[in-house]
Design a protein around this motif. Structure first.
Motif, PDB file in Angstrom:
ATOM      1  N   ASN A 416     102.816  48.942 -29.685  1.00  0.00           N
ATOM      2  CA  ASN A 416     103.643  47.769 -29.415  1.00  0.00           C
ATOM      3  C   ASN A 416     103.103  47.017 -28.236  1.00  0.00           C
ATOM      4  O   ASN A 416     103.756  46.834 -27.229  1.00  0.00           O
ATOM      5  CB  ASN A 416     105.091  48.190 -29.157  1.00  0.00           C
TER       6      ASN A 416
ATOM      7  N   MET B   1     113.790  48.685 -28.170  1.00  0.00           N
ATOM      8  CA  MET B   1     114.320  47.657 -29.065  1.00  0.00           C
ATOM      9  C   MET B   1     113.935  47.983 -30.499  1.00  0.00           C
ATOM     10  O   MET B   1     112.990  48.729 -30.739  1.00  0.00           O
ATOM     11  CB  MET B   1     113.769  46.279 -28.682  1.00  0.00           C
ATOM     12  N   LYS B   2     114.688  47.435 -31.448  1.00  0.00           N
ATOM     13  CA  LYS B   2     114.353  47.671 -32.855  1.00  0.00           C
ATOM     14  C   LYS B   2     113.194  46.756 -33.251  1.00  0.00           C
ATOM     15  O   LYS B   2     113.154  45.589 -32.856  1.00  0.00           O
ATOM     16  CB  LYS B   2     115.567  47.375 -33.746  1.00  0.00           C
ATOM     17  N   ARG B   3     112.288  47.322 -34.038  1.00  0.00           N
ATOM     18  CA  ARG B   3     111.167  46.540 -34.527  1.00  0.00           C
ATOM     19  C   ARG B   3     111.019  46.790 -36.022  1.00  0.00           C
ATOM     20  O   ARG B   3     111.574  47.744 -36.558  1.00  0.00           O
ATOM     21  CB  ARG B   3     109.878  46.935 -33.801  1.00  0.00           C
ATOM     22  N   TYR B   5     108.717  47.908 -39.090  1.00  0.00           N
ATOM     23  CA  TYR B   5     107.519  48.709 -39.342  1.00  0.00           C
ATOM     24  C   TYR B   5     107.217  48.736 -40.839  1.00  0.00           C
ATOM     25  O   TYR B   5     108.109  48.961 -41.644  1.00  0.00           O
ATOM     26  CB  TYR B   5     107.699  50.142 -38.827  1.00  0.00           C
ATOM     27  N   SER B  83     116.834  40.398 -25.633  1.00  0.00           N
ATOM     28  CA  SER B  83     116.550  40.917 -26.967  1.00  0.00           C
ATOM     29  C   SER B  83     115.165  41.542 -27.069  1.00  0.00           C
ATOM     30  O   SER B  83     114.909  42.336 -27.971  1.00  0.00           O
ATOM     31  CB  SER B  83     116.668  39.792 -27.996  1.00  0.00           C
ATOM     32  N   TYR B 142     113.565  48.641 -40.284  1.00  0.00           N
ATOM     33  CA  TYR B 142     113.943  48.037 -38.996  1.00  0.00           C
ATOM     34  C   TYR B 142     114.522  49.153 -38.153  1.00  0.00           C
ATOM     35  O   TYR B 142     115.643  49.597 -38.377  1.00  0.00           O
ATOM     36  CB  TYR B 142     114.984  46.951 -39.266  1.00  0.00           C
ATOM     37  N   LEU B 143     113.696  49.643 -37.201  1.00  0.00           N
ATOM     38  CA  LEU B 143     114.054  50.858 -36.485  1.00  0.00           C
ATOM     39  C   LEU B 143     113.782  50.771 -35.005  1.00  0.00           C
ATOM     40  O   LEU B 143     112.907  50.040 -34.554  1.00  0.00           O
ATOM     41  CB  LEU B 143     113.223  52.035 -37.001  1.00  0.00           C
ATOM     42  N   GLU B 144     114.477  51.612 -34.287  1.00  0.00           N
ATOM     43  CA  GLU B 144     114.261  51.774 -32.855  1.00  0.00           C
ATOM     44  C   GLU B 144     113.150  52.791 -32.645  1.00  0.00           C
ATOM     45  O   GLU B 144     113.041  53.752 -33.388  1.00  0.00           O
ATOM     46  CB  GLU B 144     115.561  52.347 -32.268  1.00  0.00           C
TER      47      GLU B 144
END
Lengths: 417, 148
Positions: A416, B1-3, B5, B83, B142-144
């Protein structure tokens, strides 16, 4: 908590303010600049001159930035003496500002050659908003302009002047334009783009004298050729603003030398941006790389280190993305390699791609015409990835992350930033 | 934060993620109108990469230390403190394409018609990003905290 003092209000200075405040919300933080404006994006002075931008749009951070970050500003104030023993910065109007951590982010000023006639009205350099304002207000009586220097600044100001209807001739000393960031093929494509846009280009020559009475009426080149003009822009290059460090004992080469933590040879004094010689990860040495992203990242690392958070500057290199009239260009690293490098290239109709490798790693790149993949390739260059297993794929139309070996791809997608 | 993947094992490159990203960022929010009536056509901010049977969709990683933000000449690109989203303010963008060179994922799209860039904004106004909710195979999650 130490007293922080930032000298300079551009990319490096602002980055340092932001980084310091991420770590230290309370310490006294002051910023000095000889320009009277809030921080503005210097590269945008060409948009300003072209009439496509107001100062409002050029502001690098919103109004209220300094108040929000708790930065005391001294704008429009020139620093005249740096006392490293008493740790005071003396301003022209008499104030002496104390510091415990100082950042020199003074940037670079235009190189002005010793030619006659530079004092005439209608002769300008092009690095500040004030320059752009001066040129803009003179345009009413300008039909023809001569731009001395066919590098990044020269091409940038040429675009702006052409948009304002000025007939421009670029005079470049080297045998080709944009010679520091492009190779012969790239320069040829850029040259053609200039001609397509109606710009005159003279290479292999320089101006010997500026002609005219009180106001400019032309220049004479070294071969005796006379170019009539009502406007002359000196855009040869920039020189780091290190004058303040004379007599302080701080090590200065062409620029201020800094280590990987952006510290100068004197503890407590840091430097970044166009004034500093910082680590270049392609060349493996400290050198000047006057590029906005490097100034910002260097300033950010300087700010962290000033506030006591030890962070290593990963290094920068020459990296440029620009549009030469109708031609998009992206270039980074070593683009005119000596012996010992491997070169891969592909020439299309109005596109060109060149990769420079050494020991399997990317050291340089040029993309002309289609630059969408430039970041993917620059990312591999930044990380020093061994690309020998898939180097041909890099030049293909469909190159993407899917072209990388599986483990490399998975690892990159897990990150990230 | 959630991204977001990608799950390449179940991606079949149907590109519905691209379609619905484009629609979500259009004026009409209607697929037929977005593709056939809006001019210039809006852009998807997600890109499907495909090679043989390998495929996956990729968008901005909203990096902790975003190189695009540090490269941006105008301050148009910002990482939002709350955010964590890296957002581009199109009005401030001048289309210099420096961020294109800075992003190692090629995640920023060049909107050459408008002279600005476009990128994933995690559809914060929706309960789930459009690409995630529209993928028929859960090839986007969509996960942390799936960081390396």
């Amino acid at each position: 908590m130490p007293r922080y003092l930032i000298l300079g209000n551009s990319a490096g200075g602002i980055a340092a303010c932001e980084a310091i405040r991420e770590v230290d919300k309370k310490g006294s933080l002051a910023l000095v600049s000889d320009e009277p404006y809030p921080a503005y994006s210097r590269p945008l002075i060409s948009e300003y001159l072209a009439g496509e931008c107001s100062l409002e749009k050029m502001l690098f951070r919103p109004q209220g930035f300094y108040a929000e970050k708790g930065v005391e500003t001294f704008l429009g104030e020139r620093a005249v003496r740096l006392d490293v023993r008493e740790r005071l910065l003396h301003l022209e109007r008499g104030q002496a500002l104390p510091w415990e951590r100082l950042l020199i982010a003074t940037g670079a000023s235009p190189f002005v050659p010793k030619i006659e006639g530079l004092g005439k009205k209608g002769v300008f350099t092009f690095t500040t908003l004030e320059d752009a304002e001066g040129i803009a207000s003179s345009l009413g009586s300008v039909e023809r302009g001569v731009v001395i220097g066919g590098g990044l600044i020269g091409i940038s100001v040429t675009r702006a002047l052409a948009r304002r209807g000025v007939k421009v001739t670029v005079v470049e000393l080297m045998d080709r334009v944009l010679s520091t960031i492009l190779d012969e093929e790239g320069s040829r494509l850029a040259h053609e783009a200039l001609l397509r846009a109606g710009v005159g280009v003279i290479t292999g020559h320089t101006a010997k004298e500026v002609l005219g009475g009180e106001g400019v009426r032309g220049v004479i080149l070294d071969n005796g050729e006379e170019l009539p003009a009502e406007l002359v822009i000196i855009a040869i290059g920039v020189v780091p603003r290190t004058e303040l460090l004379r007599g302080t004992g701080i090590k200065v080469n062409r620029g201020i030398l800094v280590d990987r933590y952006m510290s100068t040879s004197l503890p407590g004094v840091y430097a970044c941006g166009d004034v500093a010689e910082a680590y270049d990860f392609v060349y493996g040495v400290d050198r000047l790389t006057p590029i906005w992203p490097n100034a910002y990242l260097g300033g950010r690392m300087a700010g962290f280190n000033m506030a006591g958070l030890k962070r290593e500057y990963p290094g920068g290199t020459t990296m440029n993305s620009l549009t030469c009239f109708d031609l998009a260009l992206a270039s980074a690293g070593v683009v005119n390699p000596d012996q010992g490098y491997e070169v891969l290239s592909r020439l299309g109709d109005h596109t060109y791609e060149k990769l420079v490798l050494r020991e399997g790693r990317l050291r340089g790149m040029i993309l002309v015409g289609n630059i969408a993949k430039s970041g993917l390739i620059f990312g591999l260059m930044k990380d020093g990835v061994d690309v020998s297993g898939f180097k041909e794929a890099l030049l293909k139309e469909d190159f993407g992350l899917a072209s990388l070996p599986e483990e490399m791809r998975r690892e990159r997608l897990r990150r990230n930033g | 934060m959630k991204r977001i993947y990608p799950q390449e094992e179940v991606c079949m490159a149907c590109r519905l993620c691209e379609v619905y990203c484009l629609v979500e960022h259009s004026l009409s929010r209607d697929p037929v109108k977005a593709y056939k009536k809006e001019s210039p056509r809006p852009l998807a901010r997600i890109r499907v990469e495909e090679r043989g049977t390998l495929s996956f969709a990729l968008q901005c990683r909203h990096c902790d230390e975003p190189p695009c933000v540090y490269a941006c000449l105008t301050g148009a690109l910002k990482k939002e403190a709350e955010s964590g989203v890296v957002r581009v303010e199109a009005e401030k963008c001048i289309g210099c394409w420096t961020c294109i060179l800075a992003c190692p994922y090629g995640a920023i799209a060049m909107d050459t018609a408008r002279g600005v860039v476009a990128k994933c904004d995690l559809c914060l106004h929706l309960s789930l990003p459009a690409c995630v909710s529209r993928c028929p195979n859960e090839a986007l999650v969509y996960l942390e905290g799936m960081d390396a």
